[in-house]
Scaffold this motif. Sequence first.
Motif, mmCIF file in Angstrom:
data_model
loop_
_atom_site.group_PDB
_atom_site.id
_atom_site.type_symbol
_atom_site.label_atom_id
_atom_site.label_comp_id
_atom_site.label_asym_id
_atom_site.label_seq_id
_atom_site.Cartn_x
_atom_site.Cartn_y
_atom_site.Cartn_z
ATOM 1 N N THR A 150 23.419 51.281 52.163
ATOM 2 C CA THR A 150 22.542 51.604 53.286
ATOM 3 C C THR A 150 21.413 50.593 53.358
ATOM 4 O O THR A 150 21.139 49.881 52.388
ATOM 5 C CB THR A 150 21.949 53.011 53.146
ATOM 6 O OG1 THR A 150 21.160 53.079 51.937
ATOM 7 C CG2 THR A 150 23.042 54.069 53.085
ATOM 8 N N THR A 163 17.701 49.112 53.348
ATOM 9 C CA THR A 163 16.532 49.408 52.523
ATOM 10 C C THR A 163 15.375 49.889 53.397
ATOM 11 O O THR A 163 15.316 49.609 54.597
ATOM 12 C CB THR A 163 16.087 48.155 51.757
ATOM 13 O OG1 THR A 163 15.763 47.131 52.694
ATOM 14 C CG2 THR A 163 17.180 47.668 50.839
ATOM 15 N N LEU A 176 13.369 51.954 48.563
ATOM 16 C CA LEU A 176 14.469 52.904 48.550
ATOM 17 C C LEU A 176 15.737 52.221 49.033
ATOM 18 O O LEU A 176 15.743 51.589 50.098
ATOM 19 C CB LEU A 176 14.168 54.111 49.446
ATOM 20 C CG LEU A 176 12.876 54.882 49.153
ATOM 21 C CD1 LEU A 176 12.687 56.000 50.168
ATOM 22 C CD2 LEU A 176 12.895 55.447 47.751
ATOM 23 N N THR A 207 20.330 52.610 48.623
ATOM 24 C CA THR A 207 21.519 53.277 48.080
ATOM 25 C C THR A 207 22.574 52.218 47.801
ATOM 26 O O THR A 207 22.953 51.450 48.696
ATOM 27 C CB THR A 207 22.070 54.316 49.060
ATOM 28 O OG1 THR A 207 21.064 55.295 49.331
ATOM 29 C CG2 THR A 207 23.280 55.022 48.473
ATOM 30 N N GLY A 237 26.397 51.279 45.723
ATOM 31 C CA GLY A 237 27.652 51.837 45.241
ATOM 32 C C GLY A 237 28.337 50.894 44.278
ATOM 33 O O GLY A 237 28.178 49.665 44.367
ATOM 34 N N TRP A 259 16.674 50.546 36.049
ATOM 35 C CA TRP A 259 16.933 51.882 36.611
ATOM 36 C C TRP A 259 17.769 52.660 35.602
ATOM 37 O O TRP A 259 18.838 52.198 35.173
ATOM 38 C CB TRP A 259 17.670 51.775 37.942
ATOM 39 C CG TRP A 259 17.921 53.102 38.601
ATOM 40 C CD1 TRP A 259 17.036 53.841 39.302
ATOM 41 C CD2 TRP A 259 19.146 53.842 38.569
ATOM 42 N NE1 TRP A 259 17.626 55.001 39.735
ATOM 43 C CE2 TRP A 259 18.919 55.039 39.301
ATOM 44 C CE3 TRP A 259 20.403 53.637 38.003
ATOM 45 C CZ2 TRP A 259 19.905 55.999 39.485
ATOM 46 C CZ3 TRP A 259 21.387 54.584 38.182
ATOM 47 C CH2 TRP A 259 21.135 55.753 38.910
ATOM 48 N N ILE A 293 26.249 54.547 37.054
ATOM 49 C CA ILE A 293 26.963 54.580 38.329
ATOM 50 C C ILE A 293 28.436 54.343 38.023
ATOM 51 O O ILE A 293 28.835 53.252 37.611
ATOM 52 C CB ILE A 293 26.422 53.522 39.299
ATOM 53 C CG1 ILE A 293 24.897 53.633 39.439
ATOM 54 C CG2 ILE A 293 27.084 53.660 40.667
ATOM 55 C CD1 ILE A 293 24.284 52.556 40.292
ATOM 56 N N LYS A 302 28.043 56.279 43.905
ATOM 57 C CA LYS A 302 26.866 55.682 44.510
ATOM 58 C C LYS A 302 25.625 56.332 43.930
ATOM 59 O O LYS A 302 25.685 57.420 43.337
ATOM 60 C CB LYS A 302 26.890 55.836 46.034
ATOM 61 C CG LYS A 302 26.869 57.265 46.514
ATOM 62 C CD LYS A 302 26.904 57.324 48.041
ATOM 63 C CE LYS A 302 26.850 58.773 48.543
ATOM 64 N NZ LYS A 302 26.856 58.808 50.024
ATOM 65 N N ALA A 303 24.501 55.681 44.109
ATOM 66 C CA ALA A 303 23.238 56.189 43.567
ATOM 67 C C ALA A 303 22.108 55.739 44.468
ATOM 68 O O ALA A 303 22.161 54.661 45.084
ATOM 69 C CB ALA A 303 23.007 55.690 42.145
ATOM 70 N N ARG A 304 21.101 56.593 44.552
ATOM 71 C CA ARG A 304 19.890 56.267 45.319
ATOM 72 C C ARG A 304 18.877 55.653 44.359
ATOM 73 O O ARG A 304 18.444 56.303 43.402
ATOM 74 C CB ARG A 304 19.323 57.527 45.982
ATOM 75 C CG ARG A 304 18.085 57.307 46.821
ATOM 76 C CD ARG A 304 17.595 58.644 47.363
ATOM 77 N NE ARG A 304 16.364 58.528 48.121
ATOM 78 C CZ ARG A 304 16.296 58.241 49.407
ATOM 79 N NH1 ARG A 304 17.426 58.048 50.089
ATOM 80 N NH2 ARG A 304 15.147 58.146 50.041
ATOM 81 N N ILE A 305 18.507 54.428 44.602
ATOM 82 C CA ILE A 305 17.619 53.677 43.724
ATOM 83 C C ILE A 305 16.207 53.676 44.317
ATOM 84 O O ILE A 305 16.027 53.407 45.502
ATOM 85 C CB ILE A 305 18.111 52.231 43.543
ATOM 86 C CG1 ILE A 305 19.580 52.220 43.115
ATOM 87 C CG2 ILE A 305 17.258 51.500 42.528
ATOM 88 C CD1 ILE A 305 19.845 52.884 41.795
ATOM 89 N N GLU A 306 15.231 53.999 43.487
ATOM 90 C CA GLU A 306 13.825 53.965 43.877
ATOM 91 C C GLU A 306 13.077 53.069 42.890
ATOM 92 O O GLU A 306 13.062 53.352 41.692
ATOM 93 C CB GLU A 306 13.208 55.362 43.896
ATOM 94 C CG GLU A 306 13.861 56.320 44.886
ATOM 95 C CD GLU A 306 13.152 57.654 44.961
ATOM 96 O OE1 GLU A 306 12.087 57.783 44.320
ATOM 97 O OE2 GLU A 306 13.645 58.561 45.652
#
Length: 329
Positions: A155, A157, A178, A180, A182, A212, A216, A221-225
């Motif tokens: 997605t 940023t 932010l 996402t 994969g 992080w 994964i 997938k993962a949401r990275i902050e």
Amino acid sequence: MPPAFRLRYVSLWVLSALLAALAGAGPVGAADRPLVELSKAQAGTGGSVTVSGSGWRPRALLTLLVCGQAEPRRGVTGGTNSCANADGRAVTTGADGRFRRELPVVEPPVPCPCVVHVATVTGAAAEADAALQVAGHAVEPLPADAAGGRLSLLTDTRLRGSGGLLTWFGSPPSRTLLVTVGNVGTSPVRDPVFQVGTSHGVYAPQWQDQRWRGTIRPGGKARIELPVELGAGAHGDYTVSLKYGGKVLAEHPWGVGRPWGVTLFWVLVLLVVPAALVRGALAVIDHVRPRRPGHAARQARRLPPPAPRRASATPWFAPDGDPPGPTGT
């Protein structure tokens, strides 16, 4: 000359010309790729090596660092934290994209295998490595190559957060990046180390390693902050970049407003302080200046005259007089 033989001769001539052109284009394409070479492959601490390069952008500013836990094929696996940053050198390429610079050999903060890492400071990002054996420095195997696990952006940023009163008065602007991602590979990616960079104008991003915590799995997938912070008083148009495995995954613009609170503060200082100084100076002058001789007389004349004393109706009560006696005595 028969026509068939003439056609075959022309075809061979055209084919030879094409092959010659392709052969001549080969070195040019190779020269466009940044290259780094060392005067010697092994050196001890306290010595030096001559680093030369070609294929770089003309007039580009480069940094030269000795880094551990790295190899030319995989790059610096631990980021710039694995490099002897305090003992690095800078060099500017010539008009032909070449450079030559002496680099002291020091022990990096992590074990070898080691490389001399060359990267651009301004403009488009580019980097290259050359293997170097630092004599006497510890050597440990590199972490397992997670080539089977590859992260890809899923997605767009975005930046979360906004400025506040402190930012308006020059506090460092901060946001949360932010994104996402994969895993499009065949093996899990555990605790990936991302590089977050911020750039302003024509300058190249200043990268910071950020780990992080998490795993994964393939196909997941993962949401990275990840936190992003600029320097105090920063303002203007910035670009936030995210890099993983030597590849830039995403870039996002960030417009930072001017800290007008700082400007207002200095305007008030320039107005209030001079006014206070002038008032204080006038008070001091009025206090220390000498009085003119006629000043007291004028002050006396301005005082109202004293009220007339009223005659007493009973003079015999006066303290200094005797009461009158009988007539004839």
